[in-house]
Motif scaffolding. Structure first.
Motif, PDB file in Angstrom:
ATOM      1  N   MET A   1      76.964   9.077  -3.380  1.00 41.72           N
ATOM      2  CA  MET A   1      76.766   8.766  -4.804  1.00 41.72           C
ATOM      3  C   MET A   1      75.832   7.568  -4.964  1.00 41.72           C
ATOM      4  N   ARG A   2      74.917   7.642  -5.891  1.00 41.41           N
ATOM      5  CA  ARG A   2      74.026   6.516  -6.171  1.00 41.41           C
ATOM      6  C   ARG A   2      74.691   5.627  -7.218  1.00 41.41           C
ATOM      7  N   TRP A   3      74.677   4.352  -6.962  1.00 40.33           N
ATOM      8  CA  TRP A   3      75.378   3.429  -7.858  1.00 40.33           C
ATOM      9  C   TRP A   3      74.482   3.045  -9.040  1.00 40.33           C
ATOM     10  N   ILE A   4      74.101   4.058  -9.781  1.00 43.88           N
ATOM     11  CA  ILE A   4      73.238   3.846 -10.938  1.00 43.88           C
ATOM     12  C   ILE A   4      73.974   4.394 -12.147  1.00 43.88           C
ATOM     13  N   TRP A   5      74.461   3.524 -12.993  1.00 39.36           N
ATOM     14  CA  TRP A   5      75.315   3.964 -14.091  1.00 39.36           C
ATOM     15  C   TRP A   5      74.631   3.914 -15.447  1.00 39.36           C
ATOM     16  N   ILE A   6      73.299   3.946 -15.404  1.00 38.34           N
ATOM     17  CA  ILE A   6      72.527   4.186 -16.624  1.00 38.34           C
ATOM     18  C   ILE A   6      71.481   5.224 -16.259  1.00 38.34           C
ATOM     19  N   ASP A   7      71.173   6.096 -17.210  1.00 41.99           N
ATOM     20  CA  ASP A   7      70.223   7.176 -16.922  1.00 41.99           C
ATOM     21  C   ASP A   7      68.801   6.815 -17.311  1.00 41.99           C
ATOM     22  N   ARG A   8      68.685   6.046 -18.350  1.00 45.81           N
ATOM     23  CA  ARG A   8      67.337   5.731 -18.816  1.00 45.81           C
ATOM     24  C   ARG A   8      67.349   4.411 -19.582  1.00 45.81           C
ATOM     25  N   PHE A   9      66.316   3.648 -19.349  1.00 50.90           N
ATOM     26  CA  PHE A   9      66.150   2.411 -20.093  1.00 50.90           C
ATOM     27  C   PHE A   9      65.315   2.728 -21.323  1.00 50.90           C
ATOM     28  N   LYS A  10      65.820   2.435 -22.497  1.00 47.76           N
ATOM     29  CA  LYS A  10      65.125   2.829 -23.718  1.00 47.76           C
ATOM     30  C   LYS A  10      64.273   1.713 -24.299  1.00 47.76           C
ATOM     31  N   GLU A  11      64.762   0.487 -24.143  1.00 48.40           N
ATOM     32  CA  GLU A  11      64.065  -0.594 -24.828  1.00 48.40           C
ATOM     33  C   GLU A  11      64.374  -1.912 -24.142  1.00 48.40           C
ATOM     34  N   LEU A  12      63.373  -2.760 -24.048  1.00 46.81           N
ATOM     35  CA  LEU A  12      63.603  -4.092 -23.491  1.00 46.81           C
ATOM     36  C   LEU A  12      62.764  -5.080 -24.285  1.00 46.81           C
ATOM     37  N   ILE A  13      63.448  -5.992 -24.951  1.00 47.67           N
ATOM     38  CA  ILE A  13      62.728  -7.069 -25.636  1.00 47.67           C
ATOM     39  C   ILE A  13      62.991  -8.311 -24.804  1.00 47.67           C
ATOM     40  N   LYS A  14      61.969  -8.754 -24.116  1.00 50.75           N
ATOM     41  CA  LYS A  14      62.115  -9.805 -23.104  1.00 50.75           C
ATOM     42  C   LYS A  14      62.909 -11.005 -23.625  1.00 50.75           C
ATOM     43  N   GLY A  15      63.966 -11.314 -22.877  1.00 49.89           N
ATOM     44  CA  GLY A  15      64.759 -12.496 -23.210  1.00 49.89           C
ATOM     45  C   GLY A  15      65.631 -12.343 -24.442  1.00 49.89           C
ATOM     46  N   THR A  16      65.672 -11.140 -25.027  1.00 51.99           N
ATOM     47  CA  THR A  16      66.425 -10.969 -26.266  1.00 51.99           C
ATOM     48  C   THR A  16      67.446  -9.836 -26.168  1.00 51.99           C
ATOM     49  N   SER A  17      66.963  -8.616 -25.941  1.00 52.92           N
ATOM     50  CA  SER A  17      67.886  -7.488 -25.945  1.00 52.92           C
ATOM     51  C   SER A  17      67.369  -6.344 -25.083  1.00 52.92           C
ATOM     52  N   ALA A  18      68.288  -5.439 -24.771  1.00 53.10           N
ATOM     53  CA  ALA A  18      67.925  -4.265 -23.979  1.00 53.10           C
ATOM     54  C   ALA A  18      68.811  -3.108 -24.405  1.00 53.10           C
ATOM     55  N   ARG A  19      68.283  -1.904 -24.303  1.00 49.66           N
ATOM     56  CA  ARG A  19      69.077  -0.722 -24.637  1.00 49.66           C
ATOM     57  C   ARG A  19      68.888   0.318 -23.543  1.00 49.66           C
ATOM     58  N   ALA A  20      70.010   0.849 -23.063  1.00 45.10           N
ATOM     59  CA  ALA A  20      69.948   1.908 -22.063  1.00 45.10           C
ATOM     60  C   ALA A  20      70.936   2.995 -22.457  1.00 45.10           C
ATOM     61  N   ILE A  21      70.757   4.194 -21.898  1.00 45.27           N
ATOM     62  CA  ILE A  21      71.708   5.261 -22.221  1.00 45.27           C
ATOM     63  C   ILE A  21      72.320   5.846 -20.949  1.00 45.27           C
ATOM     64  N   LYS A  22      73.495   6.399 -21.123  1.00 49.30           N
ATOM     65  CA  LYS A  22      74.191   7.079 -20.035  1.00 49.30           C
ATOM     66  C   LYS A  22      74.719   8.393 -20.594  1.00 49.30           C
ATOM     67  N   ASN A  23      74.259   9.488 -20.026  1.00 48.42           N
ATOM     68  CA  ASN A  23      74.768  10.795 -20.436  1.00 48.42           C
ATOM     69  C   ASN A  23      75.968  11.160 -19.565  1.00 48.42           C
ATOM     70  N   VAL A  24      77.059  11.479 -20.223  1.00 45.17           N
ATOM     71  CA  VAL A  24      78.268  11.834 -19.477  1.00 45.17           C
ATOM     72  C   VAL A  24      78.250  13.342 -19.233  1.00 45.17           C
ATOM     73  N   THR A  25      78.496  13.740 -17.979  1.00 45.00           N
ATOM     74  CA  THR A  25      78.418  15.172 -17.657  1.00 45.00           C
ATOM     75  C   THR A  25      79.535  15.607 -16.727  1.00 45.00           C
ATOM     76  N   LEU A  26      79.941  16.844 -16.882  1.00 44.68           N
ATOM     77  CA  LEU A  26      81.013  17.393 -16.035  1.00 44.68           C
ATOM     78  C   LEU A  26      80.551  17.605 -14.598  1.00 44.68           C
ATOM     79  N   ALA A  27      79.250  17.422 -14.339  1.00 48.75           N
ATOM     80  CA  ALA A  27      78.775  17.507 -12.955  1.00 48.75           C
ATOM     81  C   ALA A  27      79.214  16.300 -12.142  1.00 48.75           C
TER      82      ALA A  27
END
Lengths: 131, 168
Positions: free
Chosen positions: B1-27
């Motif tokens: 298993m790869r220890w990567i618990w986010i699927d995609r980085f959506k947004e990064l505002i340096k030094g302020t905020s970040a948004r990432a998503i994780k899709n939950v799947t039965l796989a």
């Protein structure tokens, strides 16, 4: 300017959150490590919260100097802090009760210098600087 | 298993905020044990994804020069759960940052529904730190290809929007 009692009240709240202890346990004489179970990681959390709550800036090592009495710095000989070492401790921790510590100046007791009373005095001095 | 618990980085505002998503799947195998007949994303793994989002936000601030270690979770509250098919959105905000480390606040949600919120403290360690002895990677938290999530979707981003709707 906040009185020491007001500062103590806010510090009690900060430490209760940061260390998961009851407000009542956070007495002026309580030691951060021995009595309240703080670990090195908690010191950073506490510094962040003190800065936020009191609107002060705390430089790295200003409140919790790192590697106090580390080997080779001449502060202690055979696990006992020397007279020179006590002088340095007074300089680096001006708000700590170094006189009380000097009665049993074992290196392992250095952590007991970090008490709630010391935090209150530190914050009182910092906030009066900025006024 | 790869220890990567986010699927995609959506947004990064340096030094302020970040948004990432994780899709939950039965796989994901563990969902079949957590719990049999009631698959929900384990809270601990949700926290890991929140920490990865916040850790990248903090690490980016110093161009990933520091070794960033998750040190403490002073606060975490779970309000509901995420099930297969859900897209968890992790919104991280940098609360504090200094030479020794930083604090982030992360909110996890699915659509309009609040799922979890946490405050996470990270510390910076120096390569010279004796406690780190032997770690020769440039960075600890950002190893194991975690940083690859920054690239996910970029290759496809150039595809014209019309091509996608035509296949729908």
């Amino acid at each position: 300017m906040a009185t020491n009692e007001e500062i103590l009240g806010k510090i009690q709240e900060i430490l209760a959150n940061a260390l998961g202890v009851d407000d009542e346990e956070v007495t002026p004489s309580a030691t951060l490590v021995g009595d309240l179970g703080a670990e090195s990681i908690d010191f950073l959390d506490i510094v962040f919260n003190l800065e936020k709550e009191f609107d002060i800036k705390i430089k790295r090592g200003e409140l919790f100097p790192e590697n106090l009495a580390a080997e080779g710095d001449g502060l202690a000989v055979d696990g006992i802090v020397t007279e020179d070492g006590l002088t340095k401790l007074r300089e680096r921790l001006p708000h700590a009760d170094v006189d009380g510590f000097s009665e049993d100046p074992k290196v392992e007791n250095i952590q007991d210098l970090f008490t709630i009373d010391m935090l209150v005095k530190f914050v009182a001095a910092k906030t009066s600087d900025t006024q | 298993m790869r220890w990567i618990w986010i699927d995609r980085f959506k947004e990064l505002i340096k030094g302020t905020s970040a948004r990432a998503i994780k899709n939950v799947t039965l796989a994901e195998d563990h969902l079949h044990d957590h719990f049999p007949g009631f698959p929900v994303m384990p809270a601990s793994l949700m926290l890991e994804g929140m920490a990865q989002t916040g850790g990248i936000l903090l690490g980016d601030l110093h161009d990933f020069e520091h070794v960033v270690i998750l040190a403490k979770v002073p606060k975490v509250t779970y309000h509901s759960w995420a099930v297969p098919g859900d897209t968890l959105v992790y919104d991280a905000k940098l609360l504090d940052e200094r030479a020794e480390g930083g604090t982030v606040e992360v909110i996890a949600s699915v659509g309009e529904r609040l799922v979890a919120e946490a405050e996470i403290v990270f510390v910076h360690l120096d390569d010279k730190d004796p406690e780190l002895g032997g770690i020769d990677q440039k960075n600890f938290v950002f190893s194991m290809n975690l940083m690859g999530v920054m690239e996910v979707g970029k290759a496809g981003a150039a595809a014209p929007e019309t091509g996608q709707s035509g296949n729908a």
